[in-house]
Design a protein around this motif. Structure first.
Motif, PDB file in Angstrom:
ATOM      1  N   THR A   1      45.880  41.706 -37.512  1.00 16.79           N
ATOM      2  CA  THR A   1      46.446  42.035 -36.202  1.00 16.79           C
ATOM      3  C   THR A   1      46.154  43.492 -35.874  1.00 16.79           C
ATOM      4  OG1 THR A   1      48.572  42.655 -37.161  1.00 16.79           O
ATOM      5  CG2 THR A   1      48.336  40.368 -36.463  1.00 16.79           C
ATOM      6  N   HIS A   2      46.320  43.821 -34.628  1.00 18.46           N
ATOM      7  CA  HIS A   2      46.091  45.186 -34.165  1.00 18.46           C
ATOM      8  C   HIS A   2      47.358  45.707 -33.515  1.00 18.46           C
ATOM      9  CE1 HIS A   2      41.880  44.623 -35.051  1.00 18.46           C
ATOM     10  NE2 HIS A   2      41.932  43.487 -34.396  1.00 18.46           N
ATOM     11  N   PHE A   3      47.610  46.998 -33.697  1.00 21.28           N
ATOM     12  CA  PHE A   3      48.784  47.627 -33.107  1.00 21.28           C
ATOM     13  C   PHE A   3      48.851  47.304 -31.621  1.00 21.28           C
ATOM     14  CE2 PHE A   3      50.992  51.061 -30.968  1.00 21.28           C
ATOM     15  CZ  PHE A   3      52.159  51.142 -31.725  1.00 21.28           C
ATOM     16  N   GLY A   4      50.004  46.841 -31.185  1.00 18.44           N
ATOM     17  CA  GLY A   4      50.216  46.540 -29.772  1.00 18.44           C
ATOM     18  C   GLY A   4      49.860  45.123 -29.369  1.00 18.44           C
ATOM     19  N   SER A   5      49.199  44.366 -30.251  1.00 20.55           N
ATOM     20  CA  SER A   5      48.869  42.978 -29.915  1.00 20.55           C
ATOM     21  C   SER A   5      50.134  42.138 -29.892  1.00 20.55           C
ATOM     22  CB  SER A   5      47.883  42.389 -30.935  1.00 20.55           C
ATOM     23  OG  SER A   5      48.536  42.187 -32.185  1.00 20.55           O
ATOM     24  N   LYS A   6      50.054  40.968 -29.296  1.00 22.28           N
ATOM     25  CA  LYS A   6      51.218  40.088 -29.208  1.00 22.28           C
ATOM     26  C   LYS A   6      51.707  39.691 -30.606  1.00 22.28           C
ATOM     27  CE  LYS A   6      53.055  36.010 -27.003  1.00 22.28           C
ATOM     28  NZ  LYS A   6      52.927  34.995 -25.974  1.00 22.28           N
ATOM     29  N   THR A   7      50.800  39.349 -31.497  1.00 21.14           N
ATOM     30  CA  THR A   7      51.183  38.939 -32.848  1.00 21.14           C
ATOM     31  C   THR A   7      51.841  40.089 -33.602  1.00 21.14           C
ATOM     32  OG1 THR A   7      49.376  37.342 -32.888  1.00 21.14           O
ATOM     33  CG2 THR A   7      50.329  37.935 -35.008  1.00 21.14           C
ATOM     34  N   TYR A   8      51.262  41.281 -33.493  1.00 19.18           N
ATOM     35  CA  TYR A   8      51.825  42.474 -34.135  1.00 19.18           C
ATOM     36  C   TYR A   8      53.217  42.769 -33.580  1.00 19.18           C
ATOM     37  CZ  TYR A   8      52.240  47.334 -35.660  1.00 19.18           C
ATOM     38  OH  TYR A   8      52.666  48.510 -36.229  1.00 19.18           O
ATOM     39  N   SER A   9      53.335  42.711 -32.280  1.00 19.19           N
ATOM     40  CA  SER A   9      54.603  43.013 -31.617  1.00 19.19           C
ATOM     41  C   SER A   9      55.686  42.022 -32.022  1.00 19.19           C
ATOM     42  CB  SER A   9      54.428  43.006 -30.100  1.00 19.19           C
ATOM     43  OG  SER A   9      53.486  43.985 -29.721  1.00 19.19           O
ATOM     44  N   LYS A  10      55.313  40.758 -32.107  1.00 20.40           N
ATOM     45  CA  LYS A  10      56.285  39.738 -32.503  1.00 20.40           C
ATOM     46  C   LYS A  10      56.749  39.987 -33.936  1.00 20.40           C
ATOM     47  CE  LYS A  10      57.154  34.786 -32.672  1.00 20.40           C
ATOM     48  NZ  LYS A  10      56.616  33.447 -32.451  1.00 20.40           N
ATOM     49  N   GLU A  11      55.838  40.341 -34.825  1.00 16.62           N
ATOM     50  CA  GLU A  11      56.216  40.625 -36.215  1.00 16.62           C
ATOM     51  C   GLU A  11      57.157  41.825 -36.285  1.00 16.62           C
ATOM     52  OE1 GLU A  11      56.770  40.598 -40.244  1.00 16.62           O
ATOM     53  OE2 GLU A  11      55.993  38.975 -39.001  1.00 16.62           O
ATOM     54  N   GLU A  12      56.899  42.851 -35.496  1.00 18.84           N
ATOM     55  CA  GLU A  12      57.790  44.009 -35.467  1.00 18.84           C
ATOM     56  C   GLU A  12      59.176  43.620 -34.960  1.00 18.84           C
ATOM     57  OE1 GLU A  12      57.497  47.029 -36.793  1.00 18.84           O
ATOM     58  OE2 GLU A  12      55.540  46.381 -37.530  1.00 18.84           O
ATOM     59  N   LEU A  13      59.208  42.763 -33.963  1.00 16.04           N
ATOM     60  CA  LEU A  13      60.477  42.283 -33.427  1.00 16.04           C
ATOM     61  C   LEU A  13      61.237  41.504 -34.503  1.00 16.04           C
ATOM     62  CD1 LEU A  13      62.407  41.929 -31.036  1.00 16.04           C
ATOM     63  CD2 LEU A  13      61.027  39.953 -30.329  1.00 16.04           C
ATOM     64  N   ILE A  14      60.550  40.622 -35.208  1.00 12.63           N
ATOM     65  CA  ILE A  14      61.168  39.851 -36.297  1.00 12.63           C
ATOM     66  C   ILE A  14      61.730  40.796 -37.355  1.00 12.63           C
ATOM     67  CG2 ILE A  14      60.672  38.284 -38.229  1.00 12.63           C
ATOM     68  CD1 ILE A  14      58.542  36.976 -36.297  1.00 12.63           C
ATOM     69  N   ALA A  15      60.941  41.786 -37.747  1.00 15.40           N
ATOM     70  CA  ALA A  15      61.375  42.725 -38.787  1.00 15.40           C
ATOM     71  C   ALA A  15      62.599  43.512 -38.352  1.00 15.40           C
ATOM     72  CB  ALA A  15      60.239  43.665 -39.164  1.00 15.40           C
ATOM     73  N   GLU A  16      62.622  43.923 -37.111  1.00 12.09           N
ATOM     74  CA  GLU A  16      63.753  44.723 -36.649  1.00 12.09           C
ATOM     75  C   GLU A  16      65.006  43.870 -36.470  1.00 12.09           C
ATOM     76  OE1 GLU A  16      65.376  48.371 -36.284  1.00 12.09           O
ATOM     77  OE2 GLU A  16      63.373  47.848 -36.941  1.00 12.09           O
ATOM     78  N   LEU A  17      64.839  42.662 -35.964  1.00 16.12           N
ATOM     79  CA  LEU A  17      65.988  41.759 -35.853  1.00 16.12           C
ATOM     80  C   LEU A  17      66.547  41.439 -37.236  1.00 16.12           C
ATOM     81  CD1 LEU A  17      64.661  39.298 -33.125  1.00 16.12           C
ATOM     82  CD2 LEU A  17      66.625  40.842 -32.893  1.00 16.12           C
ATOM     83  N   GLY A  18      65.664  41.135 -38.171  1.00 15.99           N
ATOM     84  CA  GLY A  18      66.095  40.833 -39.533  1.00 15.99           C
ATOM     85  C   GLY A  18      66.776  42.019 -40.197  1.00 15.99           C
TER      86      GLY A  18
END
Length: 115
Positions: free
Chosen positions: A42-59
């Protein structure tokens, strides 16, 4: 998983919040929960990257709540979550899916559950 030493954090709550964020990422490995944000390039700012960051922060926020980490970290988490939601704007099911994946990651950490 790379987290600076505790001594580098002004507040122990921020250390644990950061540690939990990285722990959630670690559950995405193919031998654990196999999330695209970890298993795919993935690349910084991509949808997949962003979703993973969201998952990590929610968790991480969930783990903070479970462990009683001081709520002073919640403001930072909310701001971080908001920034990733902006990248992912328009996906109406995103927050539900990300929350479900975050919950699975938390469960994996707490119970050692598998796929």
């Amino acid at each position: 998983m790379n987290v600076p030493p505790k001594s580098e954090f002004e507040d122990i709550n921020k250390y644990y919040s950061t540690l939990f964020h990285e722990m959630i990422h670690s559950t995405g490995h193919q031998s654990r929960l196999e999330r695209a944000g970890i298993t795919e390039t993935t690349h910084f700012g991509s949808k997949t990257y962003s979703k993973e960051e969201l998952i990590a922060e929610l968790g991480a926020s969930m783990l903070c709540g479970i462990t009683g980490i001081d709520n002073t970290t919640i403001d930072n988490s909310a701001s971080y979550i908001h920034s990733w939601l902006q990248v992912l704007k328009g996906d109406k099911r995103l927050i539900i899916q990300a929350s479900q994946q975050a919950q699975k990651a938390v469960q994996h950490i707490l119970e050692g559950s598998h796929k």
